[in-house]
Design a protein around this motif. Structure first.
Motif, PDB file in Angstrom:
ATOM      1  N   MET A 166       0.819  -1.187   0.000  1.00 32.24           N
ATOM      2  CA  MET A 166       0.000   0.000   0.000  1.00 32.24           C
ATOM      3  C   MET A 166       0.866   1.254   0.000  1.00 32.24           C
ATOM      4  SD  MET A 166      -3.177   0.767   0.096  1.00 32.24           S
ATOM      5  CE  MET A 166      -4.365   1.917   0.590  1.00 32.24           C
ATOM      6  N   SER A 167       1.958   1.233   0.754  1.00 34.08           N
ATOM      7  CA  SER A 167       2.812   2.419   0.844  1.00 34.08           C
ATOM      8  C   SER A 167       3.523   2.681  -0.486  1.00 34.08           C
ATOM      9  CB  SER A 167       3.821   2.278   1.977  1.00 34.08           C
ATOM     10  OG  SER A 167       4.681   1.191   1.724  1.00 34.08           O
ATOM     11  N   ARG A 168       3.803   1.622  -1.261  1.00 32.17           N
ATOM     12  CA  ARG A 168       4.434   1.816  -2.572  1.00 32.17           C
ATOM     13  C   ARG A 168       3.472   2.513  -3.527  1.00 32.17           C
ATOM     14  NH1 ARG A 168       7.501  -3.924  -3.627  1.00 32.17           N
ATOM     15  NH2 ARG A 168       8.960  -3.724  -1.906  1.00 32.17           N
ATOM     16  N   LEU A 169       2.197   2.150  -3.452  1.00 34.15           N
ATOM     17  CA  LEU A 169       1.193   2.777  -4.298  1.00 34.15           C
ATOM     18  C   LEU A 169       1.058   4.257  -3.964  1.00 34.15           C
ATOM     19  CD1 LEU A 169      -1.027   2.562  -6.432  1.00 34.15           C
ATOM     20  CD2 LEU A 169      -2.602   1.918  -4.593  1.00 34.15           C
ATOM     21  N   VAL A 170       1.056   4.590  -2.681  1.00 33.49           N
ATOM     22  CA  VAL A 170       0.952   5.986  -2.247  1.00 33.49           C
ATOM     23  C   VAL A 170       2.175   6.764  -2.716  1.00 33.49           C
ATOM     24  CG1 VAL A 170       0.857   7.507  -0.235  1.00 33.49           C
ATOM     25  CG2 VAL A 170      -0.517   5.426  -0.282  1.00 33.49           C
ATOM     26  N   LEU A 171       3.338   6.157  -2.601  1.00 31.62           N
ATOM     27  CA  LEU A 171       4.566   6.811  -3.051  1.00 31.62           C
ATOM     28  C   LEU A 171       4.541   7.030  -4.562  1.00 31.62           C
ATOM     29  CD1 LEU A 171       7.356   7.874  -2.267  1.00 31.62           C
ATOM     30  CD2 LEU A 171       8.233   5.571  -2.649  1.00 31.62           C
ATOM     31  N   PHE A 172       4.074   6.040  -5.321  1.00 28.09           N
ATOM     32  CA  PHE A 172       3.976   6.162  -6.782  1.00 28.09           C
ATOM     33  C   PHE A 172       3.020   7.288  -7.169  1.00 28.09           C
ATOM     34  CE2 PHE A 172       4.157   4.986 -11.110  1.00 28.09           C
ATOM     35  CZ  PHE A 172       2.867   5.018 -11.607  1.00 28.09           C
ATOM     36  N   VAL A 173       1.852   7.336  -6.539  1.00 30.73           N
ATOM     37  CA  VAL A 173       0.874   8.388  -6.835  1.00 30.73           C
ATOM     38  C   VAL A 173       1.441   9.751  -6.483  1.00 30.73           C
ATOM     39  CG1 VAL A 173      -1.390   9.309  -6.194  1.00 30.73           C
ATOM     40  CG2 VAL A 173      -1.110   6.865  -6.622  1.00 30.73           C
ATOM     41  N   LEU A 174       2.143   9.853  -5.375  1.00 33.93           N
ATOM     42  CA  LEU A 174       2.743  11.120  -4.958  1.00 33.93           C
ATOM     43  C   LEU A 174       3.779  11.598  -5.971  1.00 33.93           C
ATOM     44  CD1 LEU A 174       2.911  13.269  -2.755  1.00 33.93           C
ATOM     45  CD2 LEU A 174       4.682  11.892  -1.661  1.00 33.93           C
ATOM     46  N   VAL A 175       4.613  10.689  -6.472  1.00 37.34           N
ATOM     47  CA  VAL A 175       5.635  11.051  -7.459  1.00 37.34           C
ATOM     48  C   VAL A 175       4.976  11.501  -8.758  1.00 37.34           C
ATOM     49  CG1 VAL A 175       7.491  10.124  -8.896  1.00 37.34           C
ATOM     50  CG2 VAL A 175       7.441   9.622  -6.453  1.00 37.34           C
ATOM     51  N   VAL A 176       3.950  10.791  -9.204  1.00 38.45           N
ATOM     52  CA  VAL A 176       3.267  11.159 -10.439  1.00 38.45           C
ATOM     53  C   VAL A 176       2.607  12.525 -10.289  1.00 38.45           C
ATOM     54  CG1 VAL A 176       1.348  10.556 -11.963  1.00 38.45           C
ATOM     55  CG2 VAL A 176       2.953   8.797 -11.217  1.00 38.45           C
ATOM     56  N   MET A 177       1.952  12.759  -9.173  1.00 41.30           N
ATOM     57  CA  MET A 177       1.299  14.056  -8.944  1.00 41.30           C
ATOM     58  C   MET A 177       2.315  15.192  -8.893  1.00 41.30           C
ATOM     59  SD  MET A 177      -1.909  13.638  -8.925  1.00 41.30           S
ATOM     60  CE  MET A 177      -2.493  15.140  -8.203  1.00 41.30           C
ATOM     61  N   LEU A 178       3.469  14.932  -8.303  1.00 43.56           N
ATOM     62  CA  LEU A 178       4.526  15.933  -8.244  1.00 43.56           C
ATOM     63  C   LEU A 178       5.031  16.275  -9.644  1.00 43.56           C
ATOM     64  CD1 LEU A 178       6.287  17.645  -6.380  1.00 43.56           C
ATOM     65  CD2 LEU A 178       7.872  15.734  -6.228  1.00 43.56           C
ATOM     66  N   GLN A 179       5.191  15.254 -10.485  1.00 40.50           N
ATOM     67  CA  GLN A 179       5.634  15.500 -11.858  1.00 40.50           C
ATOM     68  C   GLN A 179       4.597  16.294 -12.641  1.00 40.50           C
ATOM     69  OE1 GLN A 179       6.548  11.687 -13.487  1.00 40.50           O
ATOM     70  NE2 GLN A 179       8.614  11.638 -12.611  1.00 40.50           N
ATOM     71  N   VAL A 180       3.331  15.980 -12.434  1.00 38.25           N
ATOM     72  CA  VAL A 180       2.269  16.707 -13.129  1.00 38.25           C
ATOM     73  C   VAL A 180       2.265  18.157 -12.697  1.00 38.25           C
ATOM     74  CG1 VAL A 180      -0.237  16.919 -13.344  1.00 38.25           C
ATOM     75  CG2 VAL A 180       0.836  14.686 -13.559  1.00 38.25           C
ATOM     76  N   CYS A 181       2.409  18.413 -11.416  1.00 36.20           N
ATOM     77  CA  CYS A 181       2.414  19.787 -10.918  1.00 36.20           C
ATOM     78  C   CYS A 181       3.606  20.573 -11.433  1.00 36.20           C
ATOM     79  CB  CYS A 181       2.412  19.794  -9.383  1.00 36.20           C
ATOM     80  SG  CYS A 181       0.866  19.247  -8.674  1.00 36.20           S
ATOM     81  N   LEU A 182       4.764  19.957 -11.478  1.00 41.08           N
ATOM     82  CA  LEU A 182       5.955  20.647 -11.964  1.00 41.08           C
ATOM     83  C   LEU A 182       5.857  20.970 -13.445  1.00 41.08           C
ATOM     84  CD1 LEU A 182       8.823  18.801 -10.088  1.00 41.08           C
ATOM     85  CD2 LEU A 182       8.020  21.131  -9.704  1.00 41.08           C
ATOM     86  N   THR A 183       5.354  20.042 -14.240  1.00 41.63           N
ATOM     87  CA  THR A 183       5.268  20.303 -15.682  1.00 41.63           C
ATOM     88  C   THR A 183       4.166  21.305 -15.997  1.00 41.63           C
ATOM     89  OG1 THR A 183       3.839  18.391 -15.978  1.00 41.63           O
ATOM     90  CG2 THR A 183       6.186  18.077 -16.380  1.00 41.63           C
ATOM     91  N   SER A 184       3.104  21.350 -15.210  1.00 42.80           N
ATOM     92  CA  SER A 184       2.042  22.312 -15.499  1.00 42.80           C
ATOM     93  C   SER A 184       2.419  23.717 -15.069  1.00 42.80           C
ATOM     94  CB  SER A 184       0.738  21.885 -14.837  1.00 42.80           C
ATOM     95  OG  SER A 184       0.882  21.931 -13.423  1.00 42.80           O
ATOM     96  N   SER A 185       3.263  23.867 -14.055  1.00 44.03           N
ATOM     97  CA  SER A 185       3.662  25.207 -13.618  1.00 44.03           C
ATOM     98  C   SER A 185       4.785  25.767 -14.468  1.00 44.03           C
ATOM     99  CB  SER A 185       4.087  25.183 -12.148  1.00 44.03           C
ATOM    100  OG  SER A 185       5.254  24.405 -12.005  1.00 44.03           O
ATOM    101  N   ASN A 186       5.555  24.918 -15.103  1.00 45.98           N
ATOM    102  CA  ASN A 186       6.681  25.338 -15.925  1.00 45.98           C
ATOM    103  C   ASN A 186       6.518  24.790 -17.333  1.00 45.98           C
ATOM    104  OD1 ASN A 186       8.772  27.005 -15.487  1.00 45.98           O
ATOM    105  ND2 ASN A 186      10.078  25.511 -14.432  1.00 45.98           N
ATOM    106  N   PRO A 187       5.619  25.325 -18.150  1.00 44.02           N
ATOM    107  CA  PRO A 187       5.420  24.742 -19.479  1.00 44.02           C
ATOM    108  C   PRO A 187       6.646  24.949 -20.362  1.00 44.02           C
ATOM    109  CG  PRO A 187       4.205  26.780 -19.273  1.00 44.02           C
ATOM    110  CD  PRO A 187       4.812  26.496 -17.925  1.00 44.02           C
ATOM    111  N   LEU A 188       6.777  24.068 -21.319  1.00 44.35           N
ATOM    112  CA  LEU A 188       7.889  24.176 -22.265  1.00 44.35           C
ATOM    113  C   LEU A 188       7.697  25.398 -23.142  1.00 44.35           C
ATOM    114  CD1 LEU A 188       8.149  20.451 -23.366  1.00 44.35           C
ATOM    115  CD2 LEU A 188       9.681  21.681 -21.833  1.00 44.35           C
ATOM    116  N   PRO A 189       8.776  26.068 -23.505  1.00 44.92           N
ATOM    117  CA  PRO A 189       8.625  27.227 -24.388  1.00 44.92           C
ATOM    118  C   PRO A 189       8.098  26.790 -25.744  1.00 44.92           C
ATOM    119  CG  PRO A 189      10.942  26.676 -24.121  1.00 44.92           C
ATOM    120  CD  PRO A 189      10.166  25.801 -23.175  1.00 44.92           C
TER     121      PRO A 189
END
Length: 102
Positions: free
Chosen positions: A1-24
């Motif tokens: 269960m903790s691996r799933l939570v960690l995976f979801v957290l990493v994916v959400m972090l990547q989504v947030c970073l790419t949406s706040s810093n779009p590619l030129p």
């Protein structure tokens, strides 16, 4: 269960970073891209036609060398059978008409 939570957290972090810093965004050269696409289409069409004519040539050659000699003998046999049947029918038709007239 903790691996799933960690995976979801990493994916959400990547989504947030790419949406706040779009590619030129750079405007692509549409005219050059269109011309290259046309050239690739022409080249591909030429290759396909060349391959098609080669395959048609091989198929024709295979038919002439392997299938036609076998098929011709069967065609002659069928033609002879049909003509002999037709001759028998033609010879019976006058007899058939003369018996109906009586």
């Amino acid at each position: 269960m903790s691996r799933l939570v960690l995976f979801v957290l990493v994916v959400m972090l990547q989504v947030c970073l790419t949406s706040s810093n779009p590619l030129p965004s750079t405007a692509p050269d549409n005219a050059g891209l269109f011309e290259r696409a046309q050239q690739v289409y022409r080249d591909t069409k030429t290759k396909v036609l060349n391959v098609g004519s080669t395959v048609a040539g091989f198929a024709g050659m295979y038919y002439e060398e392997h299938l036609k000699p076998v098929a011709d003998s069967y065609m002659e046999w069928a033609k002879d059978g049909a003509s002999s049947l037709w001759e028998r029918v033609k010879s019976k038709v006058p007899t058939f008409r003369s018996t109906q007239d009586k």
